[in-house]
Design a protein around this motif. Structure first.
Motif, mmCIF file in Angstrom:
data_model
loop_
_atom_site.group_PDB
_atom_site.id
_atom_site.type_symbol
_atom_site.label_atom_id
_atom_site.label_comp_id
_atom_site.label_asym_id
_atom_site.label_seq_id
_atom_site.Cartn_x
_atom_site.Cartn_y
_atom_site.Cartn_z
ATOM 1 N N VAL A 66 0.569 97.975 46.334
ATOM 2 C CA VAL A 66 -0.820 98.291 46.636
ATOM 3 C C VAL A 66 -0.897 98.635 48.117
ATOM 4 O O VAL A 66 -0.363 97.912 48.962
ATOM 5 N N THR A 67 -1.540 99.758 48.419
ATOM 6 C CA THR A 67 -1.720 100.164 49.806
ATOM 7 C C THR A 67 -3.204 100.124 50.152
ATOM 8 O O THR A 67 -4.063 100.200 49.263
ATOM 9 N N GLU A 68 -3.491 100.023 51.416
ATOM 10 C CA GLU A 68 -4.866 99.995 51.902
ATOM 11 C C GLU A 68 -5.189 101.314 52.595
ATOM 12 O O GLU A 68 -4.299 102.002 53.077
ATOM 13 N N ASP A 69 -6.466 101.636 52.658
ATOM 14 C CA ASP A 69 -6.987 102.736 53.479
ATOM 15 C C ASP A 69 -6.334 104.075 53.193
ATOM 16 O O ASP A 69 -5.598 104.578 54.039
ATOM 17 N N PRO A 70 -6.557 104.696 52.063
ATOM 18 C CA PRO A 70 -7.434 104.222 51.004
ATOM 19 C C PRO A 70 -6.705 103.249 50.084
ATOM 20 O O PRO A 70 -5.478 103.265 50.008
ATOM 21 N N LEU A 71 -7.492 102.443 49.396
ATOM 22 C CA LEU A 71 -6.924 101.515 48.418
ATOM 23 C C LEU A 71 -6.258 102.344 47.322
ATOM 24 O O LEU A 71 -6.879 103.217 46.721
ATOM 25 N N ALA A 72 -4.979 102.085 47.105
ATOM 26 C CA ALA A 72 -4.227 102.866 46.116
ATOM 27 C C ALA A 72 -3.107 102.018 45.554
ATOM 28 O O ALA A 72 -2.707 101.016 46.149
ATOM 29 N N VAL A 73 -2.622 102.448 44.404
ATOM 30 C CA VAL A 73 -1.450 101.829 43.812
ATOM 31 C C VAL A 73 -0.331 102.875 43.834
ATOM 32 O O VAL A 73 -0.555 104.045 43.530
ATOM 33 N N VAL A 74 0.849 102.442 44.261
ATOM 34 C CA VAL A 74 2.025 103.304 44.284
ATOM 35 C C VAL A 74 3.040 102.704 43.303
ATOM 36 O O VAL A 74 3.407 101.542 43.439
ATOM 37 N N ILE A 75 3.423 103.499 42.328
ATOM 38 C CA ILE A 75 4.370 103.046 41.321
ATOM 39 C C ILE A 75 5.645 103.874 41.491
ATOM 40 O O ILE A 75 5.595 105.106 41.481
ATOM 41 N N THR A 76 6.760 103.171 41.665
ATOM 42 C CA THR A 76 8.039 103.827 41.892
ATOM 43 C C THR A 76 8.968 103.543 40.717
ATOM 44 O O THR A 76 9.113 102.388 40.314
ATOM 45 N N PHE A 77 9.554 104.605 40.188
ATOM 46 C CA PHE A 77 10.520 104.510 39.085
ATOM 47 C C PHE A 77 11.892 104.832 39.664
ATOM 48 O O PHE A 77 12.080 105.901 40.250
ATOM 49 N N ILE A 78 12.850 103.921 39.490
ATOM 50 C CA ILE A 78 14.186 104.100 40.047
ATOM 51 C C ILE A 78 15.222 103.933 38.932
ATOM 52 O O ILE A 78 15.170 102.957 38.184
ATOM 53 N N ASP A 79 16.141 104.897 38.843
ATOM 54 C CA ASP A 79 17.246 104.758 37.898
ATOM 55 C C ASP A 79 18.513 105.307 38.540
ATOM 56 O O ASP A 79 18.458 106.025 39.528
ATOM 57 N N HIS A 80 19.638 104.930 37.973
ATOM 58 C CA HIS A 80 20.954 105.369 38.458
ATOM 59 C C HIS A 80 21.547 106.429 37.544
ATOM 60 O O HIS A 80 22.762 106.612 37.513
ATOM 61 N N GLY A 81 20.693 107.116 36.816
ATOM 62 C CA GLY A 81 21.162 108.106 35.847
ATOM 63 C C GLY A 81 21.461 109.455 36.472
ATOM 64 O O GLY A 81 21.542 109.608 37.690
ATOM 65 N N THR A 82 21.608 110.439 35.607
ATOM 66 C CA THR A 82 21.882 111.810 36.015
ATOM 67 C C THR A 82 20.788 112.295 36.956
ATOM 68 O O THR A 82 19.597 112.107 36.668
ATOM 69 N N PRO A 83 21.146 112.913 38.084
ATOM 70 C CA PRO A 83 20.119 113.430 38.992
ATOM 71 C C PRO A 83 19.239 114.455 38.283
ATOM 72 O O PRO A 83 19.744 115.380 37.639
ATOM 73 N N TYR A 84 17.925 114.261 38.375
ATOM 74 C CA TYR A 84 16.998 115.194 37.737
ATOM 75 C C TYR A 84 15.638 115.101 38.411
ATOM 76 O O TYR A 84 15.043 114.021 38.473
ATOM 77 N N ASP A 85 15.165 116.231 38.926
ATOM 78 C CA ASP A 85 13.852 116.308 39.557
ATOM 79 C C ASP A 85 12.874 116.945 38.576
ATOM 80 O O ASP A 85 12.859 118.173 38.431
ATOM 81 N N PRO A 86 12.040 116.145 37.919
ATOM 82 C CA PRO A 86 11.099 116.728 36.949
ATOM 83 C C PRO A 86 10.006 117.562 37.616
ATOM 84 O O PRO A 86 9.352 118.358 36.959
ATOM 85 N N LEU A 87 9.834 117.406 38.922
ATOM 86 C CA LEU A 87 8.795 118.160 39.629
ATOM 87 C C LEU A 87 9.243 119.579 39.973
ATOM 88 O O LEU A 87 8.420 120.415 40.328
ATOM 89 N N ALA A 88 10.542 119.847 39.879
ATOM 90 C CA ALA A 88 11.069 121.160 40.241
ATOM 91 C C ALA A 88 10.740 122.221 39.195
ATOM 92 O O ALA A 88 10.708 123.410 39.503
ATOM 93 N N LYS A 89 10.493 121.796 37.981
ATOM 94 C CA LYS A 89 10.190 122.736 36.908
ATOM 95 C C LYS A 89 8.810 123.355 37.133
ATOM 96 O O LYS A 89 7.863 122.671 37.521
ATOM 97 N N GLU A 90 8.712 124.641 36.855
ATOM 98 C CA GLU A 90 7.443 125.346 37.011
ATOM 99 C C GLU A 90 6.405 124.784 36.038
ATOM 100 O O GLU A 90 6.726 124.458 34.893
ATOM 101 N N ASP A 91 5.167 124.670 36.512
ATOM 102 C CA ASP A 91 4.089 124.175 35.651
ATOM 103 C C ASP A 91 3.884 125.130 34.476
ATOM 104 O O ASP A 91 4.002 126.353 34.635
ATOM 105 N N PRO A 92 3.557 124.582 33.299
ATOM 106 C CA PRO A 92 3.308 125.456 32.139
ATOM 107 C C PRO A 92 2.033 126.263 32.338
ATOM 108 O O PRO A 92 1.116 125.835 33.044
ATOM 109 N N ASN A 93 1.991 127.428 31.728
ATOM 110 C CA ASN A 93 0.789 128.255 31.775
ATOM 111 C C ASN A 93 -0.169 127.733 30.718
ATOM 112 O O ASN A 93 -0.015 128.000 29.530
ATOM 113 N N THR A 94 -1.159 126.966 31.162
ATOM 114 C CA THR A 94 -2.090 126.338 30.217
ATOM 115 C C THR A 94 -3.105 127.329 29.659
ATOM 116 O O THR A 94 -3.895 126.975 28.795
#
Length: 135
Positions: A66-94
């Motif tokens: 939990v962080t302050e100013d602004p009040l927020a929650v930060v959730i971190t997911f950590i694994d030792h698996g195959t390197p993979y950046d899910p954010l690198a993929k282009e957003d789908p055309n909705t």
């Protein structure tokens, strides 16, 4: 900061969600925010379960801060698996119909749209994905 290390399987998504929700409830988090976070957990943890160690399994660590100013929650997911950046993929055309769109990517797109910040890095042999939601 609270931390949970658990086997990265789809069967454990509920345990991860319950762990995070305990922290959110202590902050009197709105139901709308809680639902958005729950959807993000489902998407991100299932990605780890399906892809990080495939066909094997391994553990994942989920940290809630939990962080302050602004009040927020930060959730971190950590694994030792195959390197993979899910954010690198282009957003789908909705704007395309479901039949015209390529399969995949919609879950990560929803996470990026509903969270206030999403980041990824591969460091020291670990995938580290963080989501932040302002409360």
């Amino acid at each position: 900061m609270k931390e949970l290390t658990i086997e990265a399987t789809t069967e454990n998504i509920e345990a991860v969600t319950n762990f995070v929700n305990e922290q959110l409830e202590a902050l009197d988090c709105s139901m709308k925010v809680q639902m958005q976070v729950d959807i993000a957990i489902d998407e991100l943890f299932s990605n780890i379960a399906h892809y990080a160690y495939n066909p094997e399994t391994g553990s994942a660590t989920v940290q809630v801060e939990v962080t302050e100013d602004p009040l927020a929650v930060v959730i971190t997911f950590i694994d030792h698996g195959t390197p993979y950046d899910p954010l690198a993929k282009e957003d789908p055309n909705t704007k395309l119909s479901a039949e015209e769109r390529q399969i995949g990517g919609l879950g990560i797109y929803m996470v990026k749209k509903t969270m206030d910040d999403v980041s990824y890095e591969y460091k020291d042999g670990r995938n580290i994905l963080k989501i932040k939601k302002n409360l």
